[in-house]
Scaffold this motif. Structure first.
Motif, PDB file in Angstrom:
ATOM      1  N   CYS A 254       0.671  -1.215   0.045  1.00  0.00           N
ATOM      2  CA  CYS A 254       0.112   0.111   0.136  1.00  0.00           C
ATOM      3  C   CYS A 254       0.759   1.269   0.085  1.00  0.00           C
ATOM      4  N   ASP A 255       1.805   1.462   0.804  1.00  0.00           N
ATOM      5  CA  ASP A 255       2.709   2.526   0.782  1.00  0.00           C
ATOM      6  C   ASP A 255       3.479   2.640  -0.566  1.00  0.00           C
ATOM      7  N   ASP A 256       4.087   1.517  -1.298  1.00  0.00           N
ATOM      8  CA  ASP A 256       4.339   1.687  -2.716  1.00  0.00           C
ATOM      9  C   ASP A 256       3.692   2.124  -3.445  1.00  0.00           C
ATOM     10  N   GLU A 257       2.249   1.714  -3.515  1.00  0.00           N
ATOM     11  CA  GLU A 257       1.358   2.278  -4.445  1.00  0.00           C
ATOM     12  C   GLU A 257       0.499   3.460  -4.070  1.00  0.00           C
ATOM     13  N   GLY A 258       0.710   4.033  -3.147  1.00  0.00           N
ATOM     14  CA  GLY A 258       0.164   5.400  -2.505  1.00  0.00           C
ATOM     15  C   GLY A 258      -1.342   5.067  -2.305  1.00  0.00           C
ATOM     16  N   ILE A 259      -1.876   3.705  -1.581  1.00  0.00           N
ATOM     17  CA  ILE A 259      -2.843   3.395  -1.151  1.00  0.00           C
ATOM     18  C   ILE A 259      -3.014   3.465   0.378  1.00  0.00           C
ATOM     19  N   GLU A 260      -3.956   4.404   0.897  1.00  0.00           N
ATOM     20  CA  GLU A 260      -4.117   4.454   2.129  1.00  0.00           C
ATOM     21  C   GLU A 260      -4.928   3.446   2.752  1.00  0.00           C
ATOM     22  N   ILE A 261      -4.157   2.609   4.048  1.00  0.00           N
ATOM     23  CA  ILE A 261      -4.831   1.654   4.625  1.00  0.00           C
ATOM     24  C   ILE A 261      -5.405   2.055   6.050  1.00  0.00           C
ATOM     25  N   GLN A 262      -6.524   1.894   6.098  1.00  0.00           N
ATOM     26  CA  GLN A 262      -6.974   1.712   7.960  1.00  0.00           C
ATOM     27  C   GLN A 262      -7.736   0.645   8.210  1.00  0.00           C
ATOM     28  N   ILE A 263      -7.452   0.301   9.538  1.00  0.00           N
ATOM     29  CA  ILE A 263      -8.144  -1.001   9.978  1.00  0.00           C
ATOM     30  C   ILE A 263      -8.816  -0.387  11.460  1.00  0.00           C
ATOM     31  N   VAL A 264      -9.919  -0.704  11.496  1.00  0.00           N
ATOM     32  CA  VAL A 264     -10.893  -0.437  12.592  1.00  0.00           C
ATOM     33  C   VAL A 264     -11.351  -1.824  13.186  1.00  0.00           C
ATOM     34  N   SER A 265     -11.180  -2.081  14.423  1.00  0.00           N
ATOM     35  CA  SER A 265     -11.474  -3.513  14.889  1.00  0.00           C
ATOM     36  C   SER A 265     -12.032  -3.199  16.312  1.00  0.00           C
ATOM     37  N   LYS A 266     -12.897  -4.244  16.864  1.00  0.00           N
ATOM     38  CA  LYS A 266     -13.325  -4.070  18.193  1.00  0.00           C
ATOM     39  C   LYS A 266     -13.489  -5.501  18.691  1.00  0.00           C
ATOM     40  N   LYS A 267     -12.719  -5.728  19.769  1.00  0.00           N
ATOM     41  CA  LYS A 267     -12.654  -7.096  20.363  1.00  0.00           C
ATOM     42  C   LYS A 267     -14.001  -7.701  20.384  1.00  0.00           C
ATOM     43  N   GLY A 268     -14.095  -8.990  19.804  1.00  0.00           N
ATOM     44  CA  GLY A 268     -15.473  -9.914  19.775  1.00  0.00           C
ATOM     45  C   GLY A 268     -16.308  -9.316  18.970  1.00  0.00           C
ATOM     46  N   GLU A 269     -16.172  -8.300  18.094  1.00  0.00           N
ATOM     47  CA  GLU A 269     -17.175  -7.911  16.928  1.00  0.00           C
ATOM     48  C   GLU A 269     -16.633  -7.952  15.723  1.00  0.00           C
ATOM     49  N   GLY A 270     -15.375  -7.874  15.455  1.00  0.00           N
ATOM     50  CA  GLY A 270     -14.719  -8.225  14.027  1.00  0.00           C
ATOM     51  C   GLY A 270     -13.849  -6.897  13.601  1.00  0.00           C
ATOM     52  N   THR A 271     -13.543  -7.140  12.234  1.00  0.00           N
ATOM     53  CA  THR A 271     -12.538  -6.055  11.934  1.00  0.00           C
ATOM     54  C   THR A 271     -12.825  -5.611  10.429  1.00  0.00           C
ATOM     55  N   THR A 272     -12.764  -4.406  10.160  1.00  0.00           N
ATOM     56  CA  THR A 272     -12.953  -3.760   8.871  1.00  0.00           C
ATOM     57  C   THR A 272     -11.564  -2.985   8.230  1.00  0.00           C
ATOM     58  N   VAL A 273     -11.190  -3.470   7.202  1.00  0.00           N
ATOM     59  CA  VAL A 273      -9.924  -3.194   6.623  1.00  0.00           C
ATOM     60  C   VAL A 273     -10.333  -1.975   5.636  1.00  0.00           C
ATOM     61  N   SER A 274     -10.111  -0.899   5.360  1.00  0.00           N
ATOM     62  CA  SER A 274     -10.401   0.053   4.503  1.00  0.00           C
ATOM     63  C   SER A 274      -9.178   0.361   3.578  1.00  0.00           C
ATOM     64  N   LEU A 275      -9.279   0.349   2.348  1.00  0.00           N
ATOM     65  CA  LEU A 275      -8.207   0.731   1.303  1.00  0.00           C
ATOM     66  C   LEU A 275      -8.922   2.084   0.449  1.00  0.00           C
ATOM     67  N   ASN A 276      -8.217   3.050   0.468  1.00  0.00           N
ATOM     68  CA  ASN A 276      -8.509   4.240  -0.243  1.00  0.00           C
ATOM     69  C   ASN A 276      -7.769   3.990  -1.609  1.00  0.00           C
ATOM     70  N   LEU A 277      -8.412   3.649  -2.631  1.00  0.00           N
ATOM     71  CA  LEU A 277      -7.803   3.525  -3.903  1.00  0.00           C
ATOM     72  C   LEU A 277      -7.729   4.584  -5.049  1.00  0.00           C
ATOM     73  N   GLU A 278      -8.056   5.736  -4.436  1.00  0.00           N
ATOM     74  CA  GLU A 278      -8.184   6.959  -4.998  1.00  0.00           C
ATOM     75  C   GLU A 278      -6.993   7.076  -5.982  1.00  0.00           C
ATOM     76  N   LYS A 279      -5.862   6.917  -5.592  1.00  0.00           N
ATOM     77  CA  LYS A 279      -4.704   7.113  -6.417  1.00  0.00           C
ATOM     78  C   LYS A 279      -4.230   6.154  -7.566  1.00  0.00           C
ATOM     79  N   VAL A 280      -5.028   4.898  -7.388  1.00  0.00           N
ATOM     80  CA  VAL A 280      -4.800   3.983  -8.515  1.00  0.00           C
ATOM     81  C   VAL A 280      -6.201   3.765  -9.244  1.00  0.00           C
ATOM     82  N   HIS A 281      -6.946   4.723  -8.847  1.00  0.00           N
ATOM     83  CA  HIS A 281      -8.329   4.777  -9.815  1.00  0.00           C
ATOM     84  C   HIS A 281      -8.029   5.492 -10.948  1.00  0.00           C
ATOM     85  N   VAL A 282      -8.618   4.766 -12.208  1.00  0.00           N
ATOM     86  CA  VAL A 282      -8.441   5.620 -13.491  1.00  0.00           C
ATOM     87  C   VAL A 282      -9.863   5.842 -13.909  1.00  0.00           C
ATOM     88  N   TYR A 283     -10.017   7.434 -14.163  1.00  0.00           N
ATOM     89  CA  TYR A 283     -11.207   7.878 -14.202  1.00  0.00           C
ATOM     90  C   TYR A 283     -11.486   7.963 -15.818  1.00  0.00           C
TER      91      TYR A 283
END
Length: 283
Positions: A254-283
């Motif tokens: 992600c660092d090499d490609e400029g993809i921002e990664i964020q992890i939100v998690s709560k014990k016993g409830e699960g995890t969400t990994v978010s990847l911001n693909l703005e910099k690799v998005h072709v419009y």
């Protein structure tokens, strides 16, 4: 023993120091002999000759061996990959031929299907190995791909384990990436979601604007674990199999490609990994 990076840094500092000394000499010479066109040419020529000679020595003893080593490694890895590809292609070709001949023996067909599935996984590992070696030696070419079919293909691979349910809602997005590297990143995230989730639980893969999210209903992590989640060889649950390098590899990609990664998690409830693909998005 000094690493190549440290040797390069020391050589650069040494070269800069020598240039500073030569410039000091040039200043001293002109100050004592008086500034004139001939004196400037003499001092300038001397500085250029000495600087060029020192630069050649550094290049010959530091950069040339590294270039030769890279060339040798590239040649060796190409030969090894070629040799690996021959038996792999043989296995796949023969299993396909046998399947055409064995049509009435269900047990034999199941065994051939397992062989074929294993050869597909080996081919995948072969491609990932070739990609990793190539990436170390030279930049990997990027290609424009639709995100949704790529994600669907990776999800189908993990569905074959018969463990978790998956949902995919990625819409239509064109991205510019190196395919194998991106797939390895997604595979690591999907594998983690499966590994730390109960059987039959749902793993959701969704695209919201430019942010790709992978959400599981697993054991989750507390704040202390989240702080260390990108550390190489760290595992939040030591009972699980693995080497603890998956998320470290994901973060590096992600660092090499400029993809921002964020992890939100709560014990016993699960995890969400978010990847911001703005910099690799072709419009």
């Amino acid at each position: 023993m000094l690493s190549h990076k440290k040797k390069t840094l020391l050589a650069a500092l040494s070269y800069l120091s020598s240039i500073a000394i030569l410039l000091s000499f040039m200043y001293w010479f002109l100050k004592n002999e008086g500034f004139s066109e001939s004196n400037f040419l003499i001092a300038g020529t001397l500085v250029l000759v000495l600087a060029s000679g020192w630069g050649y020595i550094i290049a010959a003893h530091l950069l040339a061996p590294k270039a030769e080593l890279d060339a040798n490694l590239s040649h060796l890895s190409t030969e090894i990959l070629h040799e690996l590809n021959i038996p792999l292609s043989t296995i796949r070709a023969n299993s396909t031929m046998l399947k055409k001949r064995v049509t009435d023996d269900e047990r034999s067909l199941q065994r051939l299907n397992r062989i074929e599935a294993a050869s597909v996984r080996l081919e995948r590992l072969y491609k990932e190995l070739a990609y990793s070696i190539k990436k170390e030696l030279q930049p990997v070419e990027k290609e424009k791909l639709l995100l949704e079919p790529l994600l669907r293909e990776r999800i189908e691979t993990f569905k074959a384990f018969g463990r978790n349910r998956f949902s995919l809602n990625a819409g239509e997005m064109l991205i510019n990436i190196d395919k194998i590297g991106f797939e390895k990143m997604i595979d690591n995230l999907l594998m983690n979601a499966m590994k730390y989730s109960p059987k039959e639980s749902l793993i959701k893969v969704t695209l919201e604007e430019n942010v790709l999210k992978i959400t599981d209903e697993g054991i989750g992590m507390d704040e202390t674990q989240l702080l260390r989640v990108y550390e190489r060889y760290y595992q939040s649950d030591s009972k699980q199999e693995g080497q603890g390098i998956g998320l470290a590899l994901v973060k590096a990609y992600c660092d090499d490609e400029g993809i921002e990664i964020q992890i939100v998690s709560k014990k016993g409830e699960g995890t969400t990994v978010s990847l911001n693909l703005e910099k690799v998005h072709v419009y």
